[in-house]
Design a protein around this motif. Structure first.
Motif, PDB file in Angstrom:
ATOM      1  N   PHE A  46       0.818  -1.211   0.000  1.00 17.79           N
ATOM      2  CA  PHE A  46       0.000   0.000   0.000  1.00 17.79           C
ATOM      3  C   PHE A  46       0.855   1.265   0.000  1.00 17.79           C
ATOM      4  N   GLN A  47       2.012   1.219   0.630  1.00 17.30           N
ATOM      5  CA  GLN A  47       2.892   2.379   0.594  1.00 17.30           C
ATOM      6  C   GLN A  47       3.431   2.599  -0.814  1.00 17.30           C
ATOM      7  N   ALA A  48       3.734   1.501  -1.516  1.00 17.88           N
ATOM      8  CA  ALA A  48       4.176   1.618  -2.907  1.00 17.88           C
ATOM      9  C   ALA A  48       3.065   2.192  -3.782  1.00 17.88           C
ATOM     10  N   PHE A  49       1.837   1.746  -3.553  1.00 16.06           N
ATOM     11  CA  PHE A  49       0.680   2.295  -4.274  1.00 16.06           C
ATOM     12  C   PHE A  49       0.550   3.795  -4.011  1.00 16.06           C
ATOM     13  N   GLU A  50       0.677   4.196  -2.760  1.00 13.04           N
ATOM     14  CA  GLU A  50       0.571   5.608  -2.405  1.00 13.04           C
ATOM     15  C   GLU A  50       1.673   6.432  -3.058  1.00 13.04           C
ATOM     16  N   ASP A  51       2.869   5.889  -3.122  1.00 12.55           N
ATOM     17  CA  ASP A  51       4.030   6.644  -3.604  1.00 12.55           C
ATOM     18  C   ASP A  51       4.139   6.681  -5.125  1.00 12.55           C
ATOM     19  N   ASP A  52       3.467   5.774  -5.814  1.00 18.78           N
ATOM     20  CA  ASP A  52       3.561   5.718  -7.275  1.00 18.78           C
ATOM     21  C   ASP A  52       2.723   6.841  -7.883  1.00 18.78           C
ATOM     22  N   PRO A  53       3.332   7.748  -8.624  1.00 22.04           N
ATOM     23  CA  PRO A  53       2.574   8.880  -9.172  1.00 22.04           C
ATOM     24  C   PRO A  53       1.544   8.485 -10.221  1.00 22.04           C
ATOM     25  N   ASP A  54       1.690   7.307 -10.799  1.00 20.67           N
ATOM     26  CA  ASP A  54       0.764   6.876 -11.846  1.00 20.67           C
ATOM     27  C   ASP A  54      -0.425   6.083 -11.303  1.00 20.67           C
ATOM     28  N   SER A  55      -0.360   5.633 -10.061  1.00 21.44           N
ATOM     29  CA  SER A  55      -1.462   4.839  -9.501  1.00 21.44           C
ATOM     30  C   SER A  55      -2.600   5.758  -9.076  1.00 21.44           C
ATOM     31  N   ARG A  56      -3.829   5.278  -9.229  1.00 19.78           N
ATOM     32  CA  ARG A  56      -4.998   6.093  -8.872  1.00 19.78           C
ATOM     33  C   ARG A  56      -5.979   5.399  -7.950  1.00 19.78           C
ATOM     34  N   VAL A  57      -6.243   4.116  -8.192  1.00 18.57           N
ATOM     35  CA  VAL A  57      -7.206   3.376  -7.381  1.00 18.57           C
ATOM     36  C   VAL A  57      -6.651   1.979  -7.148  1.00 18.57           C
ATOM     37  N   ALA A  58      -6.869   1.453  -5.926  1.00 19.21           N
ATOM     38  CA  ALA A  58      -6.441   0.088  -5.610  1.00 19.21           C
ATOM     39  C   ALA A  58      -7.652  -0.770  -5.282  1.00 19.21           C
ATOM     40  N   VAL A  59      -7.520  -2.055  -5.591  1.00 18.65           N
ATOM     41  CA  VAL A  59      -8.486  -3.078  -5.194  1.00 18.65           C
ATOM     42  C   VAL A  59      -7.770  -4.023  -4.240  1.00 18.65           C
ATOM     43  N   LEU A  60      -8.400  -4.330  -3.109  1.00 20.13           N
ATOM     44  CA  LEU A  60      -7.854  -5.306  -2.168  1.00 20.13           C
ATOM     45  C   LEU A  60      -8.691  -6.576  -2.259  1.00 20.13           C
ATOM     46  N   TYR A  61      -8.033  -7.698  -2.493  1.00 14.86           N
ATOM     47  CA  TYR A  61      -8.720  -8.957  -2.802  1.00 14.86           C
ATOM     48  C   TYR A  61      -7.996 -10.109  -2.119  1.00 14.86           C
ATOM     49  N   GLY A  62      -8.735 -11.115  -1.709  1.00 17.89           N
ATOM     50  CA  GLY A  62      -8.148 -12.329  -1.161  1.00 17.89           C
ATOM     51  C   GLY A  62      -8.291 -13.476  -2.131  1.00 17.89           C
ATOM     52  N   SER A  63      -7.200 -14.178  -2.398  1.00 16.58           N
ATOM     53  CA  SER A  63      -7.237 -15.280  -3.361  1.00 16.58           C
ATOM     54  C   SER A  63      -7.864 -16.522  -2.735  1.00 16.58           C
ATOM     55  N   GLY A  64      -8.318 -17.428  -3.588  1.00 23.34           N
ATOM     56  CA  GLY A  64      -8.785 -18.723  -3.122  1.00 23.34           C
ATOM     57  C   GLY A  64     -10.170 -18.744  -2.518  1.00 23.34           C
ATOM     58  N   GLY A  65     -10.961 -17.688  -2.727  1.00 20.31           N
ATOM     59  CA  GLY A  65     -12.342 -17.707  -2.269  1.00 20.31           C
ATOM     60  C   GLY A  65     -12.578 -17.153  -0.884  1.00 20.31           C
ATOM     61  N   THR A  66     -11.550 -16.654  -0.220  1.00 22.69           N
ATOM     62  CA  THR A  66     -11.696 -16.016   1.093  1.00 22.69           C
ATOM     63  C   THR A  66     -11.001 -14.668   1.068  1.00 22.69           C
ATOM     64  N   PHE A  67     -11.690 -13.629   1.526  1.00 23.82           N
ATOM     65  CA  PHE A  67     -11.064 -12.310   1.603  1.00 23.82           C
ATOM     66  C   PHE A  67      -9.959 -12.327   2.650  1.00 23.82           C
ATOM     67  N   CYS A  68     -10.321 -12.549   3.909  1.00 25.11           N
ATOM     68  CA  CYS A  68      -9.325 -12.665   4.973  1.00 25.11           C
ATOM     69  C   CYS A  68     -10.017 -13.155   6.233  1.00 25.11           C
ATOM     70  N   ALA A  69      -9.457 -14.192   6.847  1.00 23.49           N
ATOM     71  CA  ALA A  69     -10.039 -14.775   8.059  1.00 23.49           C
ATOM     72  C   ALA A  69      -9.510 -14.129   9.333  1.00 23.49           C
ATOM     73  N   GLY A  70      -8.782 -13.016   9.195  1.00 27.96           N
ATOM     74  CA  GLY A  70      -8.306 -12.292  10.372  1.00 27.96           C
ATOM     75  C   GLY A  70      -6.832 -12.495  10.612  1.00 27.96           C
ATOM     76  N   GLY A  71      -6.429 -12.325  11.862  1.00 28.74           N
ATOM     77  CA  GLY A  71      -5.041 -12.552  12.219  1.00 28.74           C
ATOM     78  C   GLY A  71      -4.738 -14.039  12.288  1.00 28.74           C
ATOM     79  N   ASP A  72      -3.498 -14.394  11.990  1.00 29.29           N
ATOM     80  CA  ASP A  72      -3.063 -15.787  12.037  1.00 29.29           C
ATOM     81  C   ASP A  72      -2.766 -16.142  13.493  1.00 29.29           C
ATOM     82  N   LEU A  73      -3.748 -16.751  14.169  1.00 32.29           N
ATOM     83  CA  LEU A  73      -3.608 -17.035  15.591  1.00 32.29           C
ATOM     84  C   LEU A  73      -2.507 -18.058  15.854  1.00 32.29           C
TER      85      LEU A  73
END
Length: 266
Positions: A46-73
């Protein structure tokens, strides 16, 4: 779409298509739960996205059918330390980042505990029909620590937020839509493509006005009405000072975008 060069072992991957970045959580063996390494990689992406002058919008996605199950306990227990004390800025890494550009969460499967917090970090949330949201960490006695107690009530209201936070119950995509937790529900298997299409549409707009309006909307919560109105006006004036604003106005005068037609212009 071009895949960013990165070792295959990376937990976070980035793909770019023009001005749109797709940041992908790739830990399918643990349903994209975030450990310390993934949190650091997510922050770097995300810092690279913020710093890149050509980037405008980001999509955050989780592969494999799950967005994110939280912290890795499992990783947390194995490390045997307090992740908040260790990380300082929140165990998932990005919860305290203040980006100047919009991010869309593309949610499939579970977005729970820290995964819900990642979704709340984003500006817009889209979900597949079978998506599930929830404060599942309630079951383990762990508190929210990545911004949800601040963001969730502001997004869906105090009463609904307290219901989700105190009960930890699963919330379906349909209910999340009714709450305003998500604004679009799409067919299963389509959310990434739908989010990237929306991101491309947003990226086609002149960026200065979009970012100004986004920032004013995000920062007004701590202000009274008069202060917020003045804040909006001052920031808008800075955009009007730039040639880009008048360029868009001239395009409208010359016939572009009449009758509510959208198409964006870079």
């Amino acid at each position: 779409m071009m895949l960013e060069d990165a070792p295959s072992s990376c937990s976070i991957r980035t793909e770019k298509n023009g001005n749109v970045w797709t940041i992908i959580i790739h830990r399918p063996d643990v349903r994209n739960a975030i450990d310390g390494v993934a949190a650091d990689e997510l922050t770097e992406a995300f810092q690279a996205f913020e710093d890149d002058p050509d980037s405008r919008v980001a999509v955050l996605y989780g592969s494999g059918g799950t967005f994110c199950a939280g912290g890795d306990l499992a990783a947390m227990v194995a490390d045997g330390h307090n992740p908040i004390r260790e990380k300082g800025g929140g165990p998932i890494g990005i919860s305290h980042l203040r980006l100047s550009k919009p991010v869309i969460a593309a949610v499939s499967g579970y977005a729970v505990a820290g995964g819900l917090e990642l979704a709340l970090f984003c500006d817009i949330r889209m979900a597949e029909t079978s998506a599930v949201f929830g404060v599942f960490n309630r079951r383990w006695g762990l508190p929210l620590c990545n911004g949800s107690t601040a963001r969730l009530p502001r997004l869906i209201g105090h009463g609904r937020a307290m219901d989700m936070i105190l009960t930890g119950r699963p919330v379906s995509a349909e209910e999340a839509l009714a709450y305003g937790l998500v604004t679009r529900v799409v067919e299963d298997g389509t959310v990434r493509a739908e989010a990237e299409t929306l991101a491309a549409d947003m990226a086609a707009f002149p960026p200065e006005g979009l970012r100004c309006d986004r920032w004013n909307t995000l920062t007004q919560f701590s202000m009274d009405l008069d202060e917020a109105l003045d804040h909006e006006l001052q920031n808008a004036a800075r955009v009007f000072d730039k040639k880009e604003a008048l360029k868009g106005a001239r395009a409208f005068v010359n016939g572009k975008g009449r009758h509510g037609t959208f198409g964006g212009s870079s």
